[in-house]
Scaffold this active site. Structure first.
Site, mmCIF file in Angstrom:
data_model
loop_
_atom_site.group_PDB
_atom_site.id
_atom_site.type_symbol
_atom_site.label_atom_id
_atom_site.label_comp_id
_atom_site.label_asym_id
_atom_site.label_seq_id
_atom_site.Cartn_x
_atom_site.Cartn_y
_atom_site.Cartn_z
ATOM 1 N N ASN A 27 0.867 -1.175 0.000
ATOM 2 C CA ASN A 27 0.000 0.000 0.000
ATOM 3 C C ASN A 27 0.907 1.228 0.000
ATOM 4 O OD1 ASN A 27 -1.852 2.008 0.435
ATOM 5 N ND2 ASN A 27 -2.775 1.075 2.265
ATOM 6 N N ARG B 260 -2.582 -2.211 -3.464
ATOM 7 C CA ARG B 260 -3.813 -1.442 -3.269
ATOM 8 C C ARG B 260 -3.771 -0.249 -4.219
ATOM 9 N NH1 ARG B 260 -5.643 2.672 1.389
ATOM 10 N NH2 ARG B 260 -7.798 2.788 0.748
ATOM 11 N N HIS C 214 -13.116 2.463 -0.255
ATOM 12 C CA HIS C 214 -13.088 1.488 0.859
ATOM 13 C C HIS C 214 -13.802 0.194 0.466
ATOM 14 C CE1 HIS C 214 -12.918 4.901 4.135
ATOM 15 N NE2 HIS C 214 -11.681 4.507 3.819
ATOM 16 N N ARG D 12 -11.371 15.269 6.786
ATOM 17 C CA ARG D 12 -12.133 15.648 5.593
ATOM 18 C C ARG D 12 -13.538 16.099 5.960
ATOM 19 N NH1 ARG D 12 -11.114 10.088 2.890
ATOM 20 N NH2 ARG D 12 -8.846 10.105 2.859
ATOM 21 N N ASP E 137 -7.853 12.398 16.482
ATOM 22 C CA ASP E 137 -7.764 11.107 17.175
ATOM 23 C C ASP E 137 -9.021 10.939 18.031
ATOM 24 O OD1 ASP E 137 -7.334 8.992 18.901
ATOM 25 O OD2 ASP E 137 -5.165 9.292 18.897
ATOM 26 N N ASN F 197 -13.490 0.091 17.850
ATOM 27 C CA ASN F 197 -13.009 0.382 19.211
ATOM 28 C C ASN F 197 -13.838 1.359 20.030
ATOM 29 O OD1 ASN F 197 -10.412 -1.129 19.150
ATOM 30 N ND2 ASN F 197 -10.054 0.225 17.410
ATOM 31 N N GLU G 233 -8.145 -5.379 5.302
ATOM 32 C CA GLU G 233 -8.008 -5.106 3.869
ATOM 33 C C GLU G 233 -6.804 -5.827 3.278
ATOM 34 O OE1 GLU G 233 -8.662 -0.987 5.176
ATOM 35 O OE2 GLU G 233 -9.455 -0.630 3.173
HETATM 36 P P1 ADP Z 1 -7.385 4.767 8.578
HETATM 37 O O1 ADP Z 1 -7.114 3.344 8.093
HETATM 38 O O2 ADP Z 1 -8.478 5.454 7.835
HETATM 39 O O3 ADP Z 1 -6.161 5.607 8.754
HETATM 40 P P2 ADP Z 1 -8.126 3.455 11.075
HETATM 41 O O4 ADP Z 1 -9.131 2.483 10.638
HETATM 42 O O5 ADP Z 1 -6.794 2.965 11.501
HETATM 43 O O6 ADP Z 1 -7.980 4.648 10.041
HETATM 44 O O7 ADP Z 1 -8.768 4.291 12.295
HETATM 45 C C1 ADP Z 1 -8.121 5.348 12.892
HETATM 46 C C2 ADP Z 1 -9.077 5.998 13.891
HETATM 47 O O8 ADP Z 1 -9.454 5.035 14.875
HETATM 48 C C3 ADP Z 1 -8.451 7.183 14.656
HETATM 49 O O9 ADP Z 1 -9.359 8.263 14.667
HETATM 50 C C4 ADP Z 1 -8.295 6.614 16.054
HETATM 51 O O10 ADP Z 1 -8.396 7.596 17.008
HETATM 52 C C5 ADP Z 1 -9.464 5.651 16.126
HETATM 53 N N1 ADP Z 1 -9.291 4.711 17.228
HETATM 54 C C6 ADP Z 1 -8.360 3.743 17.340
HETATM 55 N N2 ADP Z 1 -8.478 3.128 18.557
HETATM 56 C C7 ADP Z 1 -9.503 3.737 19.208
HETATM 57 C C8 ADP Z 1 -10.128 3.582 20.489
HETATM 58 N N3 ADP Z 1 -9.708 2.670 21.348
HETATM 59 N N4 ADP Z 1 -11.160 4.396 20.791
HETATM 60 C C9 ADP Z 1 -11.575 5.337 19.934
HETATM 61 N N5 ADP Z 1 -11.053 5.534 18.722
HETATM 62 C C10 ADP Z 1 -10.025 4.753 18.357
#
Ligand code: ADP
Length: 408
Positions: free
Chosen positions: A18, A99, A188, A249, A290, A342, A392
Site C-alpha cells: 500500500n 492497493r 473502501h 475531511r 484522534d 473500538n 483489507e
Molecule cells: P485509517 O485506516 O483510515 O487511517 P483506522 O481504521 O486505523 O484509520 O482508524 C483510525 C481511527 O481510529 C483514529 O481516529 C483513532 O483515534 C481511532 N481509534 C483507534 N483506537 C480507538 C479507540 N480505542 N477508541 C476510539 N477511537 C479509536
C-alpha cells in the site's frame, strides 16, 4: 543461509503493498491460513530521515535512514528480509497485491498488471491525484525489484463499480459529467466487501438473503447499503471527500462554499483542496482527529469536542436512516475500522433511540473489546448489530493470489 522456495516461510504467500505519497505499508500473508509472516511500514520517504519498522516472524527491526524514493524504500525492505536469511525474489512469493485507490470506469475487478493496465491506471490518475500516482510509483518500484512475481492491482472502487444509476449519478449537466468522468465511484470497497461477507459467515446466513448497512469508521469513513452482497449505495463519491464527517475531511459540503472561499476568500483551488481534505472534519471542528482524545474531551465537558462529536453523529445517523429507507428491510448493521471497532460510545450513540425500528444495542456486549467478529445487539433486537474487524490486507492477498493463480 538463505531459504530456498521449498523450505521458505514465504512460499505461497502474497506481498501486499500500500504505497502512499510518502509512505509504504506492506505485509506478507498466507492467503489460505491467514498467517501474517511479515509486516512493515516505511514513513517519510523523500525526507531527510525516513523511518522504517519491519517485523518478520516475531522479530522487529527499526531503522532511521535517508530514502530518496519508493524504489529505495522497497530495496531497503528487501535488504531487511535478506538480513533474516530470506531472498524474497527467490522464496516462492505467489503474487504481489497492490492497493490502488481509483479504478475509474475501467476496473471493476482485481486485475493482473501489465503495461496496458499500468498506463490505464495512469490515465485515470487525475480522478485521484493524491492517491493513484503514489500507488503507481509503488507498482513500478516493486516490479523492477521483483520482475518475475505476478503483480495484481486491487481497486478501492471495484466493489462499487455497478452502483445503480440513481446512486452513481450526480445531478449535473450530462455532457460535462461524461467529458470529465464525473460520477459517484465509492471507496473502501475492499473493506465493505470483506466485512459484509464475514458478517454473513458469522451469522451463518446466506449473503444473498441479507440486507446490510456497513459503517467503515476509521480516519477516513464511509457507509454503504448492501443488498444480497451487492452495494446499492455508498457515501463516498467521485473522490473520498464525500459523505460522512472524517478525521480531516469535510464529508458532504455545499459546493457553494467553494465559490465563497474563492470569490470572497481569494483562496486558490489547491488551498481549498487542502482545507477540505486535510484541515477539516473532526480536526477542523475541534483541532483533533484522534477519536480517543475527542471522546476524553467530550467526557471532560469540552465544548468544541462536544460540537465535533455531535456533527459527526448527526451525519452518521442521517446516512443510517437513508440506507434503512433505501434497503426497505435491514438485517445487519456492521461497525468496522479504527473507530467502529473500538469506540463503544460512537456505536451506542449512533444507534440510540431506534428501538421503534427494531435496533437495540446491548450495553454489556457493546463494551466488550476484542479482535473478533461479535454481536452487540440485544437478543430482542430485530436487526443484528455487529462489530466485524476489517482486514483489507488479507482481502487484497486473497484477491491477488486468486488472480495470479488463474493467470498461470
Ligand atoms: P485509517 O485506516 O483510515 O487511517 P483506522 O481504521 O486505523 O484509520 O482508524 C483510525 C481511527 O481510529 C483514529 O481516529 C483513532 O483515534 C481511532 N481509534 C483507534 N483506537 C480507538 C479507540 N480505542 N477508541 C476510539 N477511537 C479509536
Amino acid at each position: 543461509m538463505t531459504d530456498t522456495a521449498e523450505n521458505s516461510p514465504i512460499d505461497g504467500t502474497v506481498l501486499v503493498v500500500n504505497a502512499g505519497s510518502s509512505s509504504l505499508k506492506y505485509q506478507v500473508i498466507h492467503p489460505g491460513d491467514e498467517e501474517v509472516v511479515a509486516d512493515g511500514l516505511v514513513e517519510r520517504i523523500g525526507e531527510t530521515t525516513s523511518k522504517v519498522t519491519h517485523w518478520y516472524r516475531g522479530d522487529e527491526v527499526k531503522r532511521e535512514c535517508e530514502l530518496a524514493d519508493h524504489q529505495a524504500a522497497i530495496a531497503l525492505v528487501l535488504e531487511l528480509f535478506q538480513d533474516s536469511g530470506v531472498d524474497i525474489a527467490e522464496s516462492g512469493l505467489s503474487a504481489v497485491g497492490h492497493r490502488v485507490v481509483h479504478g475509474g470506469r475501467s476496473f471493476s475487478q482485481p486485475t493482473l498488471i501489465d503495461e496496458k493496465v499500468r498506463s490505464e491506471i495512469e490515465r485515470i490518475s487525475p480522478l485521484a491525484p493524491l492517491h493513484n500516482p503514489p500507488n503507481l510509483v509503488g507498482i513500478e518500484a516493486v516490479s523492477k525489484l521483483l520482475p518475475d512475481v505476478p503483480a495484481v492491482a486491487v481497486f478501492d472502487t471495484a466493489f462499487f463499480s455497478d452502483l445503480p444509476a440513481e446512486a452513481a449519478n450526480y445531478a449535473l449537466d450530462r455532457e460535462v459529467a461524461e467529458e470529465y468522468a464525473i460520477r459517484r465511484y465509492g471507496f473502501h470497497g475492499t473493506s465493505h466487501e470483506f466485512v459484509s461477507q464475514l458478517a454473513a459467515e458469522f451469522l451463518e446466513r446466506d449473503l444473498a438473503d441479507l440486507n446490510q448497512i456497513v459503517l467503515h469508521l476509521g480516519n477516513g469513513a464511509s457507509a454503504s447499503a448492501v443488498r444480497g452482497g451487492t452495494p446499492i449505495d455508498t457515501t463516498m463519491g467521485m473522490t473520498p471527500l464525500e459523505g460522512l464527517v472524517m478525521g480531516t475531511r469535510t464529508g458532504d459540503i455545499d459546493a457553494g462554499i467553494v465559490f465563497q472561499l474563492s470569490r470572497v476568500g481569494g483562496m486558490s483551488i489547491d488551498e481549498i483542496d487542502k482545507l477540505f481534505n486535510k484541515q477539516s472534519g473532526l480536526k477542523g471542528l475541534c483541532g483533533e482527529n484522534d477519536f480517543r482524545a475527542i471522546l476524553e474531551r467530550v467526557e471532560a465537558g469540552d465544548e468544541d469536542a462536544d460540537r465535533a462529536y455531535r456533527v459527526y453523529l448527526h451525519r452518521l445517523r442521517r446516512y443510517i436512516g437513508a440506507y434503512m429507507i433505501e434497503l426497505g428491510r435491514v438485517d445487519t448493521i456492521i461497525f468496522t475500522a479504527g473507530v467502529g471497532e473500538n469506540a463503544a460510545p460512537v456505536r451506542a450513540d449512533s444507534l440510540a433511540d431506534l428501538e421503534g425500528y427494531g435496533i437495540v444495542i446491548d450495553p454489556e456486549r457493546n463494551a466488550v473489546r476484542n479482535g473478533e467478529p461479535r454481536r452487540i445487539s440485544a437478543d430482542d433486537s430485530r436487526v443484528e448489530v455487529l462489530v466485524v474487524p476489517t482486514n483489507e490486507e488479507l482481502a487484497i492477498a486473497r484477491a491477488a493470489s486468486s488472480v495470479a493463480r488463474s493467470a498461470r
